[in-house]
Design a protein around this motif. Sequence first.
Motif, PDB file in Angstrom:
ATOM      1  N   ALA A 169       4.183  14.627   4.881  1.00 29.70           N
ATOM      2  CA  ALA A 169       3.509  14.436   6.161  1.00 29.70           C
ATOM      3  C   ALA A 169       2.195  13.669   5.982  1.00 29.70           C
ATOM      4  O   ALA A 169       1.337  14.062   5.184  1.00 29.70           O
ATOM      5  N   GLY A 170       2.072  12.564   6.686  1.00 28.88           N
ATOM      6  CA  GLY A 170       0.847  11.780   6.653  1.00 28.88           C
ATOM      7  C   GLY A 170       0.704  10.865   5.460  1.00 28.88           C
ATOM      8  O   GLY A 170      -0.298  10.165   5.326  1.00 28.88           O
ATOM      9  N   LYS A 171       1.684  10.832   4.571  1.00 28.86           N
ATOM     10  CA  LYS A 171       1.599   9.986   3.369  1.00 28.86           C
ATOM     11  C   LYS A 171       2.259   8.642   3.649  1.00 28.86           C
ATOM     12  O   LYS A 171       3.267   8.549   4.362  1.00 28.86           O
ATOM     13  N   THR A 172       1.694   7.599   3.077  1.00 29.91           N
ATOM     14  CA  THR A 172       2.248   6.252   3.269  1.00 29.91           C
ATOM     15  C   THR A 172       3.224   5.861   2.169  1.00 29.91           C
ATOM     16  O   THR A 172       4.178   5.131   2.414  1.00 29.91           O
ATOM     17  N   ASP A 173       2.973   6.334   0.956  1.00 30.27           N
ATOM     18  CA  ASP A 173       3.840   5.984  -0.173  1.00 30.27           C
ATOM     19  C   ASP A 173       4.853   7.110  -0.392  1.00 30.27           C
ATOM     20  O   ASP A 173       4.690   7.971  -1.255  1.00 30.27           O
ATOM     21  N   SER A 174       5.904   7.077   0.401  1.00 29.75           N
ATOM     22  CA  SER A 174       6.901   8.152   0.337  1.00 29.75           C
ATOM     23  C   SER A 174       7.588   8.217  -1.018  1.00 29.75           C
ATOM     24  O   SER A 174       7.844   9.306  -1.552  1.00 29.75           O
ATOM     25  N   ALA A 175       7.900   7.066  -1.582  1.00 30.55           N
ATOM     26  CA  ALA A 175       8.619   7.033  -2.859  1.00 30.55           C
ATOM     27  C   ALA A 175       7.803   7.728  -3.949  1.00 30.55           C
ATOM     28  O   ALA A 175       8.345   8.497  -4.760  1.00 30.55           O
ATOM     29  N   ARG A 176       6.499   7.479  -3.988  1.00 28.09           N
ATOM     30  CA  ARG A 176       5.651   8.101  -5.010  1.00 28.09           C
ATOM     31  C   ARG A 176       5.559   9.613  -4.796  1.00 28.09           C
ATOM     32  O   ARG A 176       5.629  10.395  -5.748  1.00 28.09           O
ATOM     33  N   VAL A 177       5.438  10.034  -3.548  1.00 25.03           N
ATOM     34  CA  VAL A 177       5.350  11.463  -3.249  1.00 25.03           C
ATOM     35  C   VAL A 177       6.625  12.173  -3.690  1.00 25.03           C
ATOM     36  O   VAL A 177       6.582  13.266  -4.274  1.00 25.03           O
ATOM     37  N   ILE A 178       7.777  11.544  -3.448  1.00 24.72           N
ATOM     38  CA  ILE A 178       9.044  12.156  -3.847  1.00 24.72           C
ATOM     39  C   ILE A 178       9.152  12.234  -5.364  1.00 24.72           C
ATOM     40  O   ILE A 178       9.595  13.242  -5.917  1.00 24.72           O
ATOM     41  N   ARG A 179       8.730  11.155  -6.032  1.00 24.63           N
ATOM     42  CA  ARG A 179       8.779  11.168  -7.507  1.00 24.63           C
ATOM     43  C   ARG A 179       7.893  12.266  -8.077  1.00 24.63           C
ATOM     44  O   ARG A 179       8.224  12.889  -9.095  1.00 24.63           O
TER      45      ARG A 179
END
Length: 820
Positions: free
Chosen positions: A172-182
């Motif tokens: 929620a509220g994050k722009t870099d979804s790929a990095r957050v998932i990693r």
Amino acid sequence: MNLGVRTPLTLISAPAGFGKTMLLESWAAHYPGPSVVKRVVIDTTNDHSAGVEFLRDSTQRGDHDVLLLVDCGDLAMTPEFGQRLHRLIRGNAGRVRVVLVTRSDPPLPLHLYRLSGTVVEIRAAELAFTIDEAATLMRRHRLDLTDSEVAELVARTGGWPAGLMFAAMNLAGKTDSARVIREFRGDAGNVAAYLMTEVLDAQPPELREFLLRTCVVDEVRPALAEALTGRVCDLRSLQFISHGNAFILPVPGTADCYTYQPLFREFLRAQLLSESPEAAPELHRAAAAWFAQNDQPLEAIHHAITAGDWSHAARYLVRQLDFAGLLVGRRRRQLTRLFAGLPDDLNGSDAAIVRAARALAAFDVGRCTSELGKARAWLDYPMTARGQAIELAISLLHAVCASLREDTEAGLAAVLSAEAQLRAASPDLATAHPELRLLVAGCKGRVLLQRGDFASALAAFTEGIAIAEEADAHESLADFLGMAALVEAVWGHLRRAGEVIAQAAALAESGAHLSQSAIVAEAWVDTEQGDLPSAEDLVQRAAKAAHTHDARVVTAALALVRARLLRAGGDIALAAAELRAARSSYGTQGGWLGQALVVDEAKLLVAQHQPQEAITVIEQSQGRDQTGSLLVLQRAAAESGERLPALPTLATHHMVPLETQVDGWLVQAAASIRSRDSGRSGICLERALRLAAPEHLRRPFAEAPPSVRTLLEPTGDVLRRHPWLRAPDPRVRDRTSADRWAAPRPELVVTASLTSKEHEVLEYLAELLTTEEIASTMYVSVNTVRSHVRSILRKLSASRRNEAVRRAWELGLLPSRPEV
């Protein structure tokens, strides 16, 4: 659920966070059936007593068609409650059905229910979110994720609903979804807190210890669990734990293998390091020993390195003869990463061999040789199985080093010695370790190509292709295809080289790399066939391609191509400088390939009207007796007006490249012109053209002696009879390699160039002479003529003599077809 409740028992069993209670409530709110729905919630306040009383009351009242929802929450069902529940279900068949929600299997005889078909089980696998369901969940949280991001999220969480909810909170509220998932893990934040309170702390002490000690491995088997816990563990124990739903699940396709949910495994490993930091290395050592004993060296190496035990990691790699995987094969990158931190000061033969292989991977032959010397000095037990493995490793790595040096004689001796040692080691060794065979095939082909033994070099690379295909080693396959194409190209089999290049290009389109050798081979073909713009583009690509252990050979071949292109463009001085630089870099003991650089340089000197310098270059070279060298001496002597040396006997196509054979006939044609033997000169030129025609080999004619080139004027009779001599249309240069070589080809397939005797027989066949007449004319036996005819039919892919003659006319192997 609606189908499930038609049976006496519906069991919903899954770990915390799988939405069991939510599923039950959602379904009950919309249940359309006629049954009376009653619900029992077991909690710590009633200690199951309320549930027991409810069951007793329901039985005594004799309620008809009751659907009983029993939610155990986070408590394990007591045996007393289980017995009551079982009696209720069995004693009221058809009147009472039960939906039981629990985190672990209840104390019920589930095997009897399964046997009679009176139970429906809904477990974690059914409750886990699919990719589509996870995508829907993310959209409801107003998260715009790509398909690959959702798929990675499901893989990270195992479809665990609570894990996906925690991930949605993080995103929620994050722009870099790929990095957050990693970076989404189970060993920190809300996920770790949830797993601690809801899962780990809820386990009995003995099971808790089991989970912490076995989490160091990715997959748990009974014997491995025993090695890690020191306690007896059979398959039933793992099945029980799995049914206890401690986030451990069966591995699909296996009979006795289980794995932890990814986030839970991360959490357990972090907890182990927190509670018992000294235990983790010992557990990894125990796991490494178990994997090594059970012939799983890669896993053994991983755990030994994790434990910081580099000595054993190196020993596992060398003892299992997997060291070659650092250089070739599909596990090369993985092994390279694993051993990236190997200490330079670690003693022992095994460590030295690993460092030697790593040095070779970095093209550091000197460091590799030094480490091999240390490995031999540290070898304490040469007669043991381990000692023999080390000896074999030293021999193979030494062969690779030798194949990269100037001395091709020493290189071939080292390769043949290693090949014999590998063959003698064990009948099944080569099959079990394809990387060893790949190393030998690559070294052997490399050395033989430099020596000019094209047939043997091609056989070695072809063997490497077969091994790489069988081992699914795509990188090695690409390299072997490239080198095979290069052999075919320099040998003069230009069309066959194109076919192999097309294979390499098709492989590259499927994800593999296009090797530098394949690019150089295509550039060589284009240069020989006169497609100079395409060749120039390929030379630029080849210069940027990644190097392999064939770089010394490929660089020399690339220098030849580049110099020939420069000469074709009129920049003879720069072409000569290119060849001198290549000769200096390549060395003076290079066999055929090194001499090819010398020969081309001498040809340029002759073209610059410096015959004496050309003679000096040839005479000072080690390959001065090679056919190509003698032909240049002929040209130089003719240019300087000196007495001509004896012409060499032209070997068959199995002995020298096609361009040299063609060049030989052109030199003889020039000599005949000088002696005013016009008949002989015409015959020699025709022989050269017939040899070159099947492959469309044009370059030797562009570089022919001036007296011969006058016969090749565009308006002359020769070009009319051999239209293939015209340069190819530059408009086709933008086609890819795969398209270019895979384009529909004429049915005329020449498998090899015709010999001079076969050409003579072919001419007589065109004149409709019988076998006996040809034999009489050539002063040979009838059987010899028949043998020549069979060879001609095979090479021209013909079944009859008249068909062979027709194809020979179409290929330009015979003068133009007579007018009818």
